[in-house]
Scaffold this motif. Structure first.
Motif, PDB file in Angstrom:
ATOM      1  N   LYS C  15       4.477  12.743 -33.287  1.00  0.00           N
ATOM      2  CA  LYS C  15       4.687  13.827 -34.257  1.00  0.00           C
ATOM      3  C   LYS C  15       4.952  15.145 -33.543  1.00  0.00           C
ATOM      4  O   LYS C  15       4.768  15.273 -32.336  1.00  0.00           O
ATOM      5  CB  LYS C  15       3.487  13.948 -35.179  1.00  0.00           C
ATOM      6  N   GLU C  16       5.400  16.089 -34.294  1.00  0.00           N
ATOM      7  CA  GLU C  16       5.669  17.420 -33.773  1.00  0.00           C
ATOM      8  C   GLU C  16       4.360  17.956 -33.177  1.00  0.00           C
ATOM      9  O   GLU C  16       3.290  17.840 -33.786  1.00  0.00           O
ATOM     10  CB  GLU C  16       6.157  18.289 -34.946  1.00  0.00           C
ATOM     11  N   LEU C  19       1.408  19.712 -34.950  1.00  0.00           N
ATOM     12  CA  LEU C  19       0.651  18.990 -35.981  1.00  0.00           C
ATOM     13  C   LEU C  19      -0.589  18.318 -35.396  1.00  0.00           C
ATOM     14  O   LEU C  19      -1.433  17.809 -36.141  1.00  0.00           O
ATOM     15  CB  LEU C  19       1.534  17.929 -36.662  1.00  0.00           C
ATOM     16  N   VAL C  44      -1.986  18.960 -45.630  1.00  0.00           N
ATOM     17  CA  VAL C  44      -2.947  19.167 -44.546  1.00  0.00           C
ATOM     18  C   VAL C  44      -4.259  19.666 -45.143  1.00  0.00           C
ATOM     19  O   VAL C  44      -4.263  20.599 -45.947  1.00  0.00           O
ATOM     20  CB  VAL C  44      -2.385  20.194 -43.538  1.00  0.00           C
ATOM     21  N   GLY C  60       4.856  25.100 -50.014  1.00  0.00           N
ATOM     22  CA  GLY C  60       5.867  26.030 -49.524  1.00  0.00           C
ATOM     23  C   GLY C  60       5.367  26.862 -48.359  1.00  0.00           C
ATOM     24  O   GLY C  60       4.440  26.469 -47.649  1.00  0.00           O
ATOM     25  N   SER C  61       5.986  28.022 -48.150  1.00  0.00           N
ATOM     26  CA  SER C  61       5.614  28.879 -47.020  1.00  0.00           C
ATOM     27  C   SER C  61       4.162  29.314 -47.132  1.00  0.00           C
ATOM     28  O   SER C  61       3.497  29.550 -46.118  1.00  0.00           O
ATOM     29  CB  SER C  61       6.531  30.092 -46.948  1.00  0.00           C
ATOM     30  N   ARG C  64       1.392  27.486 -45.117  1.00  0.00           N
ATOM     31  CA  ARG C  64       1.166  27.818 -43.700  1.00  0.00           C
ATOM     32  C   ARG C  64       0.117  28.914 -43.523  1.00  0.00           C
ATOM     33  O   ARG C  64      -0.472  29.050 -42.449  1.00  0.00           O
ATOM     34  CB  ARG C  64       2.475  28.247 -43.032  1.00  0.00           C
ATOM     35  N   PRO C  70      -0.060  29.329 -38.064  1.00  0.00           N
ATOM     36  CA  PRO C  70       0.887  29.466 -39.186  1.00  0.00           C
ATOM     37  C   PRO C  70       2.333  29.154 -38.812  1.00  0.00           C
ATOM     38  O   PRO C  70       3.221  29.256 -39.647  1.00  0.00           O
ATOM     39  CB  PRO C  70       0.715  30.928 -39.613  1.00  0.00           C
ATOM     40  N   GLU C  71       2.558  28.741 -37.562  1.00  0.00           N
ATOM     41  CA  GLU C  71       3.903  28.350 -37.143  1.00  0.00           C
ATOM     42  C   GLU C  71       4.103  26.836 -37.208  1.00  0.00           C
ATOM     43  O   GLU C  71       5.150  26.327 -36.812  1.00  0.00           O
ATOM     44  CB  GLU C  71       4.201  28.869 -35.734  1.00  0.00           C
ATOM     45  N   PRO C  73       4.940  23.203 -38.795  1.00  0.00           N
ATOM     46  CA  PRO C  73       5.892  22.808 -39.845  1.00  0.00           C
ATOM     47  C   PRO C  73       5.187  22.079 -40.999  1.00  0.00           C
ATOM     48  O   PRO C  73       5.349  20.887 -41.183  1.00  0.00           O
ATOM     49  CB  PRO C  73       6.866  21.900 -39.098  1.00  0.00           C
ATOM     50  N   VAL C  74       4.428  22.825 -41.773  1.00  0.00           N
ATOM     51  CA  VAL C  74       3.620  22.281 -42.862  1.00  0.00           C
ATOM     52  C   VAL C  74       4.038  22.949 -44.163  1.00  0.00           C
ATOM     53  O   VAL C  74       4.185  24.171 -44.215  1.00  0.00           O
ATOM     54  CB  VAL C  74       2.122  22.549 -42.576  1.00  0.00           C
ATOM     55  N   ASP C  75       4.257  22.144 -45.226  1.00  0.00           N
ATOM     56  CA  ASP C  75       4.671  22.724 -46.517  1.00  0.00           C
ATOM     57  C   ASP C  75       3.705  22.409 -47.660  1.00  0.00           C
ATOM     58  O   ASP C  75       4.034  22.673 -48.825  1.00  0.00           O
ATOM     59  CB  ASP C  75       6.104  22.283 -46.867  1.00  0.00           C
ATOM     60  N   ALA C  76       2.521  21.861 -47.338  1.00  0.00           N
ATOM     61  CA  ALA C  76       1.507  21.619 -48.375  1.00  0.00           C
ATOM     62  C   ALA C  76       0.136  21.597 -47.725  1.00  0.00           C
ATOM     63  O   ALA C  76      -0.061  20.881 -46.735  1.00  0.00           O
ATOM     64  CB  ALA C  76       1.769  20.291 -49.090  1.00  0.00           C
TER      65      ALA C  76
END
Lengths: 87, 87, 87, 87, 87
Positions: C15-16, C19, C44, C60-61, C64, C70-71, C73-76
């Protein structure tokens, strides 16, 4: 962006301060191919549109780019009045 | 923005710190044309709304612009109480 | 924000990098009025929630804003565990 | 990103200033597996696409990253013309 | 985030410059509970995934956080390859 028809407006005496002076329009989204009416929502008018106008609407953070005050809590803006469409 | 009806509120003892002190309301989205109830979700009250009020809701990153702390993890805010609507 | 039930978790060895160390939970969205199960997705955990908990999710943003980094790549993100709800 | 077909364009004499000079295309989203036509919307062309082209579309704040002026109120951009797809 | 299956990839000779070198994959979203196939879309691979892999996808502005160039016009990124899921 979405295409929609302005079908009304709303008044909110009690509202977040930075919304003062903004025109809150009710817009009905249109399917461009078959003309069907889709969902409706509220957008801030940025181009002098009125009831009955066919308009172009931008949503999300991009909607704030059309406002004089980009810090207003707005997620949909009317950014154009459509002359005609070809499909 | 969306139009909705405040239908309740929620309590979460365990929550992200920056949500402390925020009023978490359950809102039912309304179709403005036919009055039909649509999906429901949770929004932070920013204008002193209560259960039964018809309200204006902003979503996404724009929702944070209505908060005292724009760094809170909030994606929906109540930004106005609607007086009446014409459609 | 949405209300949902934590119904599982996922593992991703590959994974990235940012994460790493995050708890990836499967959440089933709930309709607050009729209790119906809606779509499911991955969020998350930011509040120590576990399987079976009824939780508050930001997307969404804004998701984060609840993360230590906060950088990522998470959207929920799960930002609260719900005590009870009134509707 | 979404895959779509350019099916037309629109003209808006009256529009937000920063939209001047942008090509506003009507795009029909396509299901990549069964070829079914999905919803349609308006996107700004950034790659010289024309009617009939199968294109790649980016939405949301990311759509502004493809524009010469990233402060334009745009929430959908055509960022590629697709050669072929394998599925 | 969403769970999906990589089912193909696309080529676009003509595309926005900052998309050069990115792997554009077609992903089919999956319902985690009943395994049903949902909508499909295009995402940039950030973890070396290939066709057939079950992957984790982040959307919106958060998708750009996984890219080497966070200014690319990308709204969906594959950020993990899923080992297994429990639900």
């Amino acid at each position: 962006m979405m295409i929609g028809r302005v079908i009304g407006n709303i008044w909110a005496t009690r509202k977040e301060d930075s919304l003062n002076g903004l025109k809150l329009m009710i817009v009905q989204r249109l399917d461009t191919v078959n003309g069907e009416s889709l969902e409706n929502f509220v957008a801030v008018d940025c181009v002098g549109s009125g009831i009955g106008d066919k308009v172009l609407i931008t949503t999300g953070s991009s909607a704030r780019k059309a406002l004089r005050n980009p810090e207003s809590p707005v997620d949909a803006s009317i950014v154009g009045i459509i002359d005609e469409d070809k499909d």
